[in-house]
Design a protein around this motif. Structure first.
Motif, PDB file in Angstrom:
ATOM      1  N   PRO A  12       0.790  -1.241   0.000  1.00  0.00           N
ATOM      2  CA  PRO A  12       0.000   0.000   0.000  1.00  0.00           C
ATOM      3  C   PRO A  12       0.816   1.282   0.000  1.00  0.00           C
ATOM      4  O   PRO A  12       0.564   2.190  -0.792  1.00  0.00           O
ATOM      5  N   PHE A  13       1.833   1.378   0.873  1.00  0.00           N
ATOM      6  CA  PHE A  13       2.551   2.641   0.937  1.00  0.00           C
ATOM      7  C   PHE A  13       3.545   2.818  -0.204  1.00  0.00           C
ATOM      8  O   PHE A  13       3.986   3.923  -0.474  1.00  0.00           O
ATOM      9  N   THR A  18       5.093   7.423  -7.215  1.00  0.00           N
ATOM     10  CA  THR A  18       4.916   7.551  -8.657  1.00  0.00           C
ATOM     11  C   THR A  18       5.501   6.329  -9.356  1.00  0.00           C
ATOM     12  O   THR A  18       6.328   5.594  -8.786  1.00  0.00           O
ATOM     13  N   LEU A  19       5.091   6.115 -10.590  1.00  0.00           N
ATOM     14  CA  LEU A  19       5.605   4.986 -11.365  1.00  0.00           C
ATOM     15  C   LEU A  19       7.125   5.088 -11.506  1.00  0.00           C
ATOM     16  O   LEU A  19       7.842   4.081 -11.404  1.00  0.00           O
ATOM     17  N   ALA A  24      12.457   2.934  -9.916  1.00  0.00           N
ATOM     18  CA  ALA A  24      13.788   3.136  -9.337  1.00  0.00           C
ATOM     19  C   ALA A  24      14.016   2.170  -8.177  1.00  0.00           C
ATOM     20  O   ALA A  24      15.098   1.579  -8.040  1.00  0.00           O
ATOM     21  N   LEU A  25      12.981   1.996  -7.339  1.00  0.00           N
ATOM     22  CA  LEU A  25      13.091   1.065  -6.218  1.00  0.00           C
ATOM     23  C   LEU A  25      13.201  -0.376  -6.709  1.00  0.00           C
ATOM     24  O   LEU A  25      13.964  -1.167  -6.152  1.00  0.00           O
ATOM     25  N   ALA A  26      12.429  -0.709  -7.739  1.00  0.00           N
ATOM     26  CA  ALA A  26      12.469  -2.068  -8.283  1.00  0.00           C
ATOM     27  C   ALA A  26      13.863  -2.394  -8.808  1.00  0.00           C
ATOM     28  O   ALA A  26      14.360  -3.514  -8.644  1.00  0.00           O
ATOM     29  N   VAL A 115      13.696   7.897  -1.426  1.00  0.00           N
ATOM     30  CA  VAL A 115      12.487   8.210  -2.198  1.00  0.00           C
ATOM     31  C   VAL A 115      11.446   8.882  -1.310  1.00  0.00           C
ATOM     32  O   VAL A 115      10.809   9.862  -1.694  1.00  0.00           O
ATOM     33  N   LEU A 116      11.273   8.361  -0.086  1.00  0.00           N
ATOM     34  CA  LEU A 116      10.248   8.886   0.810  1.00  0.00           C
ATOM     35  C   LEU A 116      10.466  10.364   1.135  1.00  0.00           C
ATOM     36  O   LEU A 116       9.514  11.136   1.235  1.00  0.00           O
TER      37      LEU A 116
END
Length: 231
Positions: A12-13, A18-19, A24-26, A115-116
């Motif tokens: 959820p969080f 954004t996509l 970037a995280l993936a 990112v957060l």
């Protein structure tokens, strides 16, 4: 979208990002596999990663010096755990073990916080996810305080059926190998107590066993058993 990106979107969080941020995280995440019974992490270890289950199942539990662990949750594909480590980097509040061959996607704290900090709108989604886990902990505490053993067994079987059940003409099969000891650890009682109530439920035709899996034949009777069960 990549498989990793799709998995991140289920959290959820992370879905609030954004996509571009999720991609970037993936790209920074790592795929990790664990064998049946293998520890993923231990309580009080320093936590640096969130795990998302690609396939398999994971048991989250509180270990006991006496050996009677308390199972907090059994998670399957698409579920996530270890999120507290992303928030404070502190020690793990519970242990996690793979119940069968399990593939996960591990997301590091440093990548997530970077990112957060640039996406404050996802902070509310993070708080909502943590609040949900706290509600689940409160519900478990209430069950331990107010439900008798039979009620806890019946409620846990219904919860497992909702999360891991497969509908069949004769009922709902739990797609999760589950021993009497494992079920006892989930409800915080002895294996002997669980066995006594399972025997009653089988005799009444409410449940059955298929190997190490439970078949829920009569969910409504199981719900009634929560309110009343023989001592």
């Amino acid at each position: 979208m990549t498989r990793a990106g799709d998995l991140l979107r289920r959290v959820p969080f992370l879905a609030a990002l954004t996509l571009t941020d999720r991609r970037a995280l993936a790209a920074a995440a790592n795929h990790r596999r664990f064998g049946r019974g293998e520890a993923i992490f231990h309580k009080d270890e320093r936590g640096e990663s969130l795990f998302i289950i690609e396939e398999g199942s994971v048991r989250i539990f509180l270990p006991s010096p006496q050996g009677a662990d308390l199972t907090l949750a059994v998670l399957g594909a698409g579920d996530f755990f270890g999120e507290m480590a992303l928030l404070d980097g502190g020690p793990r509040s519970a242990s996690a073990t793979a119940l069968r061959e399990t593939a996960t996607l591990a997301l590091g704290r440093a990548d997530f916080t970077a990112v957060l900090q640039s996406r404050p709108q996802s902070a509310m989604a993070v708080l909502a996810a943590v609040a949900q886990r706290l509600r689940e902990a409160d519900e478990m505490a209430g069950d331990l305080a107010f439900l008798d053993v039979g009620g806890r067994v019946a409620k846990k079987l219904l919860e497992l059926a909702a999360a891991h059940g497969v509908r069949r003409p004769e009922g709902t099969l739990l797609e999760l190998p589950l021993t009497q000891e494992g079920l006892a650890n989930m409800v915080g009682v002895t294996r002997e107590s669980v066995n006594r109530h399972l025997s009653t439920l089988r005799r009444l035709g409410v449940i059955a066993r298929e190997g190490r899996r439970f078949l829920i034949r009569d969910a409504e009777a199981l719900r009634r058993y929560i309110g009343y069960s023989p001592k």
